[in-house]
Motif scaffolding. Structure first.
Motif, PDB file in Angstrom:
ATOM      1  N   PHE A 212      36.760  27.846  45.374  1.00 56.99           N
ATOM      2  CA  PHE A 212      37.877  26.938  45.105  1.00 56.99           C
ATOM      3  C   PHE A 212      38.416  27.265  43.722  1.00 56.99           C
ATOM      4  O   PHE A 212      37.838  28.086  42.984  1.00 56.99           O
ATOM      5  N   GLU A 213      39.547  26.643  43.383  1.00 55.51           N
ATOM      6  CA  GLU A 213      40.167  26.935  42.096  1.00 55.51           C
ATOM      7  C   GLU A 213      40.187  25.699  41.224  1.00 55.51           C
ATOM      8  O   GLU A 213      40.664  24.648  41.635  1.00 55.51           O
ATOM      9  N   TYR A 214      39.625  25.823  40.023  1.00 56.70           N
ATOM     10  CA  TYR A 214      39.568  24.695  39.104  1.00 56.70           C
ATOM     11  C   TYR A 214      40.241  25.091  37.807  1.00 56.70           C
ATOM     12  O   TYR A 214      39.781  25.991  37.106  1.00 56.70           O
ATOM     13  N   PHE A 262      26.999  15.263  38.952  1.00 54.65           N
ATOM     14  CA  PHE A 262      28.432  15.517  39.060  1.00 54.65           C
ATOM     15  C   PHE A 262      28.585  16.932  39.568  1.00 54.65           C
ATOM     16  O   PHE A 262      27.850  17.825  39.145  1.00 54.65           O
ATOM     17  N   PHE A 263      29.536  17.146  40.425  1.00 57.78           N
ATOM     18  CA  PHE A 263      29.826  18.488  40.917  1.00 57.78           C
ATOM     19  C   PHE A 263      30.024  19.385  39.686  1.00 57.78           C
ATOM     20  O   PHE A 263      30.997  19.263  38.963  1.00 57.78           O
ATOM     21  N   ALA A 264      29.034  20.270  39.458  1.00 59.92           N
ATOM     22  CA  ALA A 264      28.958  20.962  38.175  1.00 59.92           C
ATOM     23  C   ALA A 264      30.203  21.773  37.853  1.00 59.92           C
ATOM     24  O   ALA A 264      30.635  21.836  36.714  1.00 59.92           O
ATOM     25  N   ASN A 265      30.819  22.367  38.854  1.00 58.92           N
ATOM     26  CA  ASN A 265      31.956  23.240  38.580  1.00 58.92           C
ATOM     27  C   ASN A 265      33.259  22.494  38.372  1.00 58.92           C
ATOM     28  O   ASN A 265      34.269  23.094  38.039  1.00 58.92           O
ATOM     29  N   LEU A 269      34.426  23.036  31.755  1.00 58.17           N
ATOM     30  CA  LEU A 269      34.247  24.466  32.007  1.00 58.17           C
ATOM     31  C   LEU A 269      32.973  25.011  31.396  1.00 58.17           C
ATOM     32  O   LEU A 269      32.601  26.156  31.626  1.00 58.17           O
ATOM     33  N   GLU A 270      32.228  24.161  30.650  1.00 56.57           N
ATOM     34  CA  GLU A 270      31.034  24.639  29.962  1.00 56.57           C
ATOM     35  C   GLU A 270      30.004  25.161  30.943  1.00 56.57           C
ATOM     36  O   GLU A 270      29.192  26.007  30.623  1.00 56.57           O
ATOM     37  N   VAL A 271      30.049  24.588  32.173  1.00 56.48           N
ATOM     38  CA  VAL A 271      29.062  24.940  33.176  1.00 56.48           C
ATOM     39  C   VAL A 271      29.036  26.451  33.424  1.00 56.48           C
ATOM     40  O   VAL A 271      28.013  27.034  33.726  1.00 56.48           O
ATOM     41  N   ARG A 272      30.187  27.098  33.215  1.00 55.43           N
ATOM     42  CA  ARG A 272      30.265  28.538  33.391  1.00 55.43           C
ATOM     43  C   ARG A 272      29.251  29.258  32.526  1.00 55.43           C
ATOM     44  O   ARG A 272      28.757  30.322  32.869  1.00 55.43           O
ATOM     45  N   LEU A 273      29.014  28.684  31.331  1.00 51.70           N
ATOM     46  CA  LEU A 273      28.169  29.360  30.357  1.00 51.70           C
ATOM     47  C   LEU A 273      26.749  28.796  30.375  1.00 51.70           C
ATOM     48  O   LEU A 273      25.909  29.184  29.587  1.00 51.70           O
TER      49      LEU A 273
END
Lengths: 714, 165
Positions: A212-214, A262-265, A269-273
């Protein structure tokens, strides 16, 4: 058969030590009715009654989801399997949720948590469609959801001493949910009691998409599951009641606890790292997550004498909500010391008094006084809602005039006063401004007073199978602290939200009509409505940027809304019902920046045809608590496309899903067993719900899902 | 009796509602986000810049009603995420250039205004790249609104190298 009875016996022996007096204590429930035409016999308002059987048949993940099949009621998914109800497209704080006579506080602050109510502790649900400010005050602008547990007087206490209960086991395939609920109730002379406990545990939700796109980031999904959306929920409640000849009193304590990821993504955007391995397990609850605790103590007393009935409702509620996420530096904010991003602790005290006086055979007067005090304190390194206190008081008087048989007129007037004190909040870190660095003020101190005068007029007419109800009235809503005092970045949706301290109370003028007709074979009901808001509070997306994100600012605009619901039931055969429900809603902003646009998350038109078979052999049952009865049904949910959008929404294409459900009650000598199953979206269609928050990030609704529930009544 | 009255009330009510719906539908509204022209867009995918140098931004934006404002943000792409608006993933490590520390990564975030009443605008901005920032892969992010509040995003992967390399 042998298996069933031994299962009953085991359950009973585990549950209670005292002898079982079967069947003599059974809290009355309305028999499953497929249609919802039957309504409150006295009110002039358009309302729908939902029974617990109806809810059990639908086996909803949340209470709100269970109401979604009622025409005119929507359930907006807000993430992580949570959802909030909306009536005719108005939800959040444009809807009052009354739990056992007290306004349920809590659902208003956050976007991503549900109702915080154990659905197994609810016996009757009534939904009032349309404004009902007279009796329910602020927020009842879109409608009211009345959730009631049985009171001692309405319970069927035919025996001087009795004990009974219910137990449920339930499961759902989509998010591997498992749960159990238990209820025990009993009475002794003039005392009665009830206890409920429910626990459920679920894994990450699965959706029919691979990515999906966030916020322009393309994010892949592991095994088509929404990372970190697992959760657990535990609820407990206790009721004690006492009845005497002229009065009765009842104490209820409810505790609701939930922890969910919480849906992490879709939570910054920190979840990316992040170093967290989200795909390690479907059941673990990693950061970011929330924990919600809701404690509610209610005390109700009613006194009846001659033509008078007086009631007092007192309550105290404590909401404690914690949102934790990985400490990461953000802009000028240094790395915080711990994971406590936000904590809200809100206390609400309520005291209501009401009186009903039957002046004569034709006239009844009602008076009431309602007061509430809220106290909210925040902590943590993130800021959304400021500290505040709010005091409100309202008084109303109403008249019910039974003009002649079948014709009743209603009229009422109400006055409300509210005072809100919002505390100042400054960042805990410095932001460079020019040559210096300052602690930026996020919320300025403000004190506001709000006054509202509202009224309503209604008529109810019943004759020869016809039922007509019509109402006009004015309703209001006091702006909440977030609307008045928010000032900061909402990282969940990547926007800057600015409150507006000049907001006036939101008002609405509404007319609604309900026309129903029925005979042995056909029931039909049409509920049109129209409303006008001179100052609808709207979070307006502007063309400006602030701190690097698009600025959204709370403004007020003139808005018109209109729509209708239709319900049709045809009974060509005593074992068969053909149901057709539909709804349509239209909204327009008439002034401000978005004049000509609709409102956000507007539900598109919807039609739900259903064929349902039901059987209840008239053989004398061995057990008065249950009969050998069952049902099987197939329904299609058809939803139109939504092109009436406001920024940042996208047009949503129409969709349809096919669903089936079936159930059977088995009456045994000492208990009765209920088995129900439901398969949703059996064609595994991929579709988007325009009213869902996930729509904005292109996450489709859940795919194929199978639910099952086993219940026992003893 | 009462029934004709009842039915005519219902019909009048529904009729009034429909009239209201129809009369409200005349307003003209902008339902499309603004556009960022792809042609001649600078920086281009995988362009190489040097610390202490200047990053020249050149692009054309357009809206059918009225343009709003824009924001330019530059953040590091040391984790190699991708953006929906750019499927290009050019890894400078492939050509033997490792990225520097995340702590010293370049952060740029600036809001810009477009004069009111414009439908098309050519924009040129010169951004000074600080000398002491980490080299490596970055994303150039452009956010553009129109007057109605619709937003369009564009992400461009770029490389930053130490001056003199």
């Amino acid at each position: 058969m042998y298996l069933s009875s031994s299962l009953c016996a085991v359950l009973l022996s585990v549950v209670m030590a005292s002898p079982v007096d079967t069947g003599l204590l059974h809290i009355d429930e309305v028999v499953v009715t497929a249609s919802h035409v039957h309504a409150d016999p006295i009110s002039s308002q358009s309302s729908v009654t939902v029974t617990t059987d109806y809810l059990n048949e639908r086996m909803p993940v949340s209470l709100s989801k269970g109401l979604d099949g009622v025409a005119g009621v929507q359930s907006s998914s807000i993430g992580s399997g949570q959802s909030k109800p909306a009536i005719r497209g108005l939800g959040f704080n444009r809807l009052a949720v009354m739990h056992d006579g007290i306004r349920h506080e809590g659902q208003q602050w956050g976007d991503d948590h549900g109702l915080e109510i154990d659905r197994f502790a609810i016996d009757h649900i009534e939904i009032i469609k349309g404004a009902a400010a007279l009796l329910y005050g602020s927020d009842a602008i879109g409608g009211v959801v009345l959730l009631n547990s049985d009171e001692p007087r309405t319970s069927n206490m035919r025996s001087p001493k009795s004990i009974g209960g219910k137990a449920y086991l339930f499961a759902q395939s989509n998010n591997a949910l498992m749960g159990a609920s238990m209820r025990l109730h009993g009475s002794s002379g003039t005392f009665c009691w009830r206890a409920n406990a429910t626990y459920q545990d679920y894994a990450d939700f699965s959706v029919p998409t691979d990515s999906f796109e966030y916020y322009s980031y393309r994010i892949p999904l592991y095994k088509r599951t929404l990372r970190n959306t697992a959760g657990r929920e535990a609820d407990g409640s206790l009721m004690l009641g006492y009845s005497a000849s002229h009065w009765h009193t009842c104490l209820r304590v409810y505790e609701s606890w939930a922890r969910s990821g919480f849906f992490a993504n879709a939570h910054g955007l920190e979840v990316r790292l992040s170093d967290i391995d989200y795909d390690r397990s479907r059941r673990d609850i990693d950061l970011p997550r929330q924990e919600v605790n809701h404690l509610k103590v209610l005390w109700y007393t009613a006194y009846c004498q001659d033509d008078w009935k007086m009631e007092i409702n007192a309550a105290w509620q404590h909401n404690l909500r914690r949102e934790e996420s990985e400490p990461v530096s953000h802009g000028y904010m240094p790395t915080p010391p711990d994971a406590m991003e936000r904590q809200f602790s809100k206390h609400t005290a309520t005291l209501n008094a009401a009186a009903r006086w039957n002046v004569s055979a034709r006239h009844t007067l009602r008076f009431g006084l309602q007061s509430e005090m809220q106290h909210n304190r925040r902590s943590g390194w993130g800021f959304i809602i400021p500290d505040y206190e709010q005091y409100s008081i309202g008084a109303y008087a109403g008249e019910e005039w039974r003009v002649r048989n079948g014709l009743t007129l209603h009229a009422g007037i109400r006055y409300d006063y509210a005072h809100t004190d919002i505390h100042a909040y400054s960042d805990w870190y410095r932001t460079p401004v020019g040559d210096t660095a300052i602690y930026q003020v996020r919320s300025a101190e403000q004190a506001r007073d709000f006054h509202s005068l509202t009224w309503s007029l209604g008529v109810r007419y019943r004759s020869d199978g016809w039922l007509l109800r019509a109402n006009i009235g004015k309703a209001f809503r006091t702006p909440i602290a977030k609307e008045l005092g928010a000032d900061g970045i909402n990282y969940h949706i990547f926007r800057y939200e600015a409150g507006n301290s000049d907001l006036r109370p939101e008002e609405s003028y509404q007319a609604d009509l309900s026309v129903g007709w029925e005979n042995r074979y056909v029931e039909i009901r049409v509920d049109p409505f129209a409303g006008y808001f001179p100052n609808y509070i709207y979070l307006n997306p502007t063309a400006d940027y602030r701190e690097g994100l698009q600025l959204y600012r709370y403004t007020q605009a003139r808005v018109v809304r209109a729509g209708a619901e239709m319900m049709l039931t045809i009974r060509p055969w005593q074992y068969m019902d053909i149901n057709l429900q539909g709804e349509y809603l239209f909204a327009r902003q008439l002034s401000g920046d978005k004049a000509g646009y609709g409102l956000p998350f507007s539900p598109p038109w919807r039609i739900m045809p259903e064929i349902r078979f039901h059987w209840a052999p008239s053989v004398q049952s061995v057990n008065p608590t249950g009969r050998w009865q069952g049902y099987a049904g197939i329904n299609v949910r058809i939803c139109g496309a939504q092109h009436d959008i406001v920024p940042p929404e996208k047009p949503t294409p129409g969709w349809w899903t096919l669903n089936i459900s079936a159930g059977q009650t088995i009456a045994l000598p000492t208990c009765s067993l209920h088995l129900s199953m439901k398969a949703e979206n059996i064609l595994n269609k991929k579709y988007y719900d325009h009213t869902s928050y996930y729509r904005l990030i292109d996450i489709p609704e859940a795919g194929w899902n199978l639910s099952a529930m086993l219940g026992v009544d003893f | 009796m009462r029934k004709p009255l009842l039915i005519s009330t219902a019909v009048a009510f529904v009729g009034a509602m429909m009239l209201m719906v129809v009369s409200c539908e005349n307003a003209v509204k902008d339902t499309t986000p603004p556009a960022i022209h792809e042609a001649d867009f600078l920086p281009a995918d995988c362009d190489i810049y040097y610390t202490g140098d200047t990053l020249l931004v050149h692009w054309v934006c357009e809206d059918d009603a009225e343009l709003g404002n824009y924001n330019i943000e530059i953040h590091n792409n040391f984790d190699h995420h991708t953006h929906g608006t750019s499927n290009v993933d050019c890894d400078d490590a492939d050509s033997g250039h490792a990225h520097g520390s995340v702590e010293a990564a370049w952060v740029y975030n600036q809001d810009y205004a477009i004069p009111r009443g414009q439908k098309m605008q050519t924009i040129e901005v010169a951004i000074a790249i600080p000398a002491e920032v980490s080299e490596g892969d970055y994303h150039f992010m452009l956010r553009l609104t129109d007057h109605a509040g619709w937003q369009t995003l564009k992400a461009v992967p770029i490389h930053l190298r130490k001056a003199g390399e």
